[in-house]
Motif scaffolding. Structure first.
Motif, PDB file in Angstrom:
ATOM      1  N   PRO A   1       0.810  -1.231   0.000  1.00  0.00           N
ATOM      2  CA  PRO A   1       0.000   0.000   0.000  1.00  0.00           C
ATOM      3  C   PRO A   1       0.838   1.274   0.000  1.00  0.00           C
ATOM      4  CG  PRO A   1      -0.679  -1.500   1.770  1.00  0.00           C
ATOM      5  CD  PRO A   1       0.576  -2.057   1.193  1.00  0.00           C
ATOM      6  N   HIS A   2       2.132   1.149   0.294  1.00  0.00           N
ATOM      7  CA  HIS A   2       2.993   2.338   0.409  1.00  0.00           C
ATOM      8  C   HIS A   2       3.879   2.550  -0.811  1.00  0.00           C
ATOM      9  CE1 HIS A   2       1.920   2.807   4.661  1.00  0.00           C
ATOM     10  NE2 HIS A   2       1.896   1.483   4.671  1.00  0.00           N
ATOM     11  N   ILE A   3       3.782   1.653  -1.788  1.00  0.00           N
ATOM     12  CA  ILE A   3       4.712   1.730  -2.918  1.00  0.00           C
ATOM     13  C   ILE A   3       4.563   3.037  -3.691  1.00  0.00           C
ATOM     14  CG2 ILE A   3       5.291   0.709  -5.178  1.00  0.00           C
ATOM     15  CD1 ILE A   3       5.232  -2.002  -3.837  1.00  0.00           C
ATOM     16  N   SER A   4       3.325   3.472  -3.925  1.00  0.00           N
ATOM     17  CA  SER A   4       3.193   4.695  -4.722  1.00  0.00           C
ATOM     18  C   SER A   4       3.764   5.902  -3.971  1.00  0.00           C
ATOM     19  CB  SER A   4       1.753   4.927  -5.172  1.00  0.00           C
ATOM     20  OG  SER A   4       0.916   4.973  -4.064  1.00  0.00           O
ATOM     21  N   SER A   5       3.696   5.904  -2.642  1.00  0.00           N
ATOM     22  CA  SER A   5       4.294   7.027  -1.922  1.00  0.00           C
ATOM     23  C   SER A   5       5.826   6.908  -1.884  1.00  0.00           C
ATOM     24  CB  SER A   5       3.672   7.204  -0.539  1.00  0.00           C
ATOM     25  OG  SER A   5       4.395   6.533   0.452  1.00  0.00           O
ATOM     26  N   ILE A   6       6.336   5.685  -1.888  1.00  0.00           N
ATOM     27  CA  ILE A   6       7.791   5.487  -1.987  1.00  0.00           C
ATOM     28  C   ILE A   6       8.288   5.999  -3.345  1.00  0.00           C
ATOM     29  CG2 ILE A   6       9.612   3.711  -2.181  1.00  0.00           C
ATOM     30  CD1 ILE A   6       7.987   2.088  -0.049  1.00  0.00           C
ATOM     31  N   VAL A   7       7.508   5.716  -4.376  1.00  0.00           N
ATOM     32  CA  VAL A   7       7.862   6.178  -5.729  1.00  0.00           C
ATOM     33  C   VAL A   7       7.810   7.708  -5.807  1.00  0.00           C
ATOM     34  CG1 VAL A   7       7.090   6.200  -8.143  1.00  0.00           C
ATOM     35  CG2 VAL A   7       7.183   4.039  -6.876  1.00  0.00           C
ATOM     36  N   ALA A   8       6.773   8.287  -5.205  1.00  0.00           N
ATOM     37  CA  ALA A   8       6.657   9.756  -5.215  1.00  0.00           C
ATOM     38  C   ALA A   8       7.858  10.391  -4.528  1.00  0.00           C
ATOM     39  CB  ALA A   8       5.355  10.178  -4.534  1.00  0.00           C
ATOM     40  N   LYS A   9       8.246   9.825  -3.386  1.00  0.00           N
ATOM     41  CA  LYS A   9       9.421  10.343  -2.660  1.00  0.00           C
ATOM     42  C   LYS A   9      10.681  10.218  -3.497  1.00  0.00           C
ATOM     43  CE  LYS A   9       8.176   9.510   2.166  1.00  0.00           C
ATOM     44  NZ  LYS A   9       8.359   8.515   3.225  1.00  0.00           N
TER      45      LYS A   9
ATOM     46  N   TYR B   1      11.025  10.362  -6.759  1.00  0.00           N
ATOM     47  CA  TYR B   1      11.137  11.412  -7.781  1.00  0.00           C
ATOM     48  C   TYR B   1      11.195  12.808  -7.173  1.00  0.00           C
ATOM     49  CZ  TYR B   1      10.864   7.833 -11.242  1.00  0.00           C
ATOM     50  OH  TYR B   1      11.158   6.730 -11.995  1.00  0.00           O
ATOM     51  N   ASP B   2      10.601  13.002  -5.986  1.00  0.00           N
ATOM     52  CA  ASP B   2      10.755  14.288  -5.290  1.00  0.00           C
ATOM     53  C   ASP B   2      12.227  14.545  -4.999  1.00  0.00           C
ATOM     54  OD1 ASP B   2       8.091  14.748  -5.331  1.00  0.00           O
ATOM     55  OD2 ASP B   2       7.728  14.296  -3.215  1.00  0.00           O
ATOM     56  N   ASN B   3      12.863  13.499  -4.476  1.00  0.00           N
ATOM     57  CA  ASN B   3      14.281  13.632  -4.140  1.00  0.00           C
ATOM     58  C   ASN B   3      15.122  13.853  -5.398  1.00  0.00           C
ATOM     59  OD1 ASN B   3      16.800  13.267  -2.605  1.00  0.00           O
ATOM     60  ND2 ASN B   3      16.893  11.331  -3.705  1.00  0.00           N
ATOM     61  N   LEU B   4      14.824  13.033  -6.408  1.00  0.00           N
ATOM     62  CA  LEU B   4      15.579  13.126  -7.657  1.00  0.00           C
ATOM     63  C   LEU B   4      15.439  14.522  -8.301  1.00  0.00           C
ATOM     64  CD1 LEU B   4      15.571  10.031  -9.944  1.00  0.00           C
ATOM     65  CD2 LEU B   4      15.783  12.299 -10.875  1.00  0.00           C
ATOM     66  N   SER B   5      14.251  15.086  -8.173  1.00  0.00           N
ATOM     67  CA  SER B   5      13.971  16.388  -8.792  1.00  0.00           C
ATOM     68  C   SER B   5      14.767  17.528  -8.181  1.00  0.00           C
ATOM     69  CB  SER B   5      12.488  16.727  -8.659  1.00  0.00           C
ATOM     70  OG  SER B   5      11.733  15.734  -9.268  1.00  0.00           O
TER      71      SER B   5
ATOM     72  N   LEU C   1      19.898  15.476 -12.808  1.00  0.00           N
ATOM     73  CA  LEU C   1      19.101  14.255 -12.950  1.00  0.00           C
ATOM     74  C   LEU C   1      17.724  14.561 -13.559  1.00  0.00           C
ATOM     75  CD1 LEU C   1      19.993  12.426  -9.601  1.00  0.00           C
ATOM     76  CD2 LEU C   1      20.999  12.090 -11.867  1.00  0.00           C
ATOM     77  N   LEU C   2      17.148  15.657 -13.091  1.00  0.00           N
ATOM     78  CA  LEU C   2      15.858  16.076 -13.640  1.00  0.00           C
ATOM     79  C   LEU C   2      15.970  16.342 -15.137  1.00  0.00           C
ATOM     80  CD1 LEU C   2      12.944  16.688 -12.869  1.00  0.00           C
ATOM     81  CD2 LEU C   2      13.614  19.054 -12.400  1.00  0.00           C
TER      82      LEU C   2
ATOM     83  N   GLU D   1       6.123  11.737 -14.834  1.00  0.00           N
ATOM     84  CA  GLU D   1       4.827  11.076 -14.892  1.00  0.00           C
ATOM     85  C   GLU D   1       4.941   9.640 -15.433  1.00  0.00           C
ATOM     86  OE1 GLU D   1       2.412  12.282 -13.325  1.00  0.00           O
ATOM     87  OE2 GLU D   1       1.199  10.545 -13.917  1.00  0.00           O
ATOM     88  N   ARG D   2       5.662   9.505 -16.562  1.00  0.00           N
ATOM     89  CA  ARG D   2       5.812   8.177 -17.174  1.00  0.00           C
ATOM     90  C   ARG D   2       6.681   7.251 -16.316  1.00  0.00           C
ATOM     91  NH1 ARG D   2       7.924   8.477 -23.102  1.00  0.00           N
ATOM     92  NH2 ARG D   2       7.618  10.713 -22.744  1.00  0.00           N
ATOM     93  N   LEU D   3       7.789   7.834 -15.792  1.00  0.00           N
ATOM     94  CA  LEU D   3       8.720   7.005 -15.019  1.00  0.00           C
ATOM     95  C   LEU D   3       8.125   6.548 -13.695  1.00  0.00           C
ATOM     96  CD1 LEU D   3      12.167   8.640 -15.748  1.00  0.00           C
ATOM     97  CD2 LEU D   3      11.167   6.575 -16.722  1.00  0.00           C
ATOM     98  N   ARG D   4       7.234   7.383 -13.141  1.00  0.00           N
ATOM     99  CA  ARG D   4       6.541   6.962 -11.922  1.00  0.00           C
ATOM    100  C   ARG D   4       5.834   5.635 -12.136  1.00  0.00           C
ATOM    101  NH1 ARG D   4       3.620  12.079 -10.206  1.00  0.00           N
ATOM    102  NH2 ARG D   4       5.188  13.025  -8.884  1.00  0.00           N
TER     103      ARG D   4
END
Ligand code: HEM
Length: 177
Positions: free
Chosen positions: A58-66, A68-72, A77-78, A88-91
């Protein structure tokens, strides 16, 4: 007394014994088999991930969001991402991929093919390995954070941490090589 007895008996959230017989390690590549052996990655480890997956999923999508937040926050890298794709696509790709990796994947040739495709995608965009490895660390940390919320057991923490670390390490070895 009663109290200490209870504290020493925190029930484990890891039920690897229920899953170990369902794990398949059937990779044919001799080198990869050696890598698995050198890491000491076992069916037990994969069963550990498999048994814990319902806690993590249940937490995977928030792990993914974090991720790309960090990467950004790192402009170079961005820039790589926006040149070749979009967050959006890479998420979606990373989400799908983590569902596979974190579920305690069977180590078969089809999983290795998936990793080869990821390697080729990163070669195509000329991503240096250090960025790939550094960002992977955040995935480890964020998954462990989710796990820590689920149990106060130090033994569970050790067991899951080792299993997760080995699985992610193997994946990194294969993608980087
Ligand atoms: C593609 C995973 C790190 C940039 C992909 C894909 C996956 C993936 C699953 C899709 C591959 C496919 O098409 O089948 C990961 C993982 C990483 C990681 C697990 C580390 C934890 C990075 C970093 C960057 C990056 C640090 C760049 C800053 C890209 C780009 C693509 C891609 C631009 C699209 C390439 C294309 O469409 O040709 N990655 N990635 N990745 N990744 Fe990563």
């Amino acid at each position: 007394g009663l109290f200490t007895k209870r504290e020493n008996k925190i029930e484990s959230v890891i039920k690897s014994e229920e899953f170990v017989d369902s794990i398949r390690i059937s990779v044919t590549d001799a080198n990869i088999r050696k890598q698995v052996e050198l890491l000491g990655l076992t069916a037990e480890d994969l069963a550990t991930l498999r048994s814990v997956f319902p806690i993590i999923e249940p937490h995977i999508s928030s792990i993914v969001a974090k991720f790309y937040d960090n990467l950004s926050t790192h402009e170079h890298l961005l820039k790589i991402i926006n040149t070749h794709s979009s967050i959006e696509r890479l998420r979606k790709s990373l989400n799908k991929h983590l569902l596979l990796t974190l579920k305690g994947v069977d180590l078969d040739d089809s999983y290795i093919k998936t990793l080869d495709r990821i390697a080729m995608a990163h070669v195509r965009i000329d991503l240096d390995p250090q960025w790939y490895l550094a960002t992977f660390h955040h995935i480890y940390e964020n998954v462990m954070e989710v796990f820590e919320e689920a149990t106060p057991s130090l033994q569970d923490w050790k067991t899951y941490s080792k299993a997760l670390s080995k699985c992610l390490n193997l994946e990194q070895q294969i993608v980087i090589a």
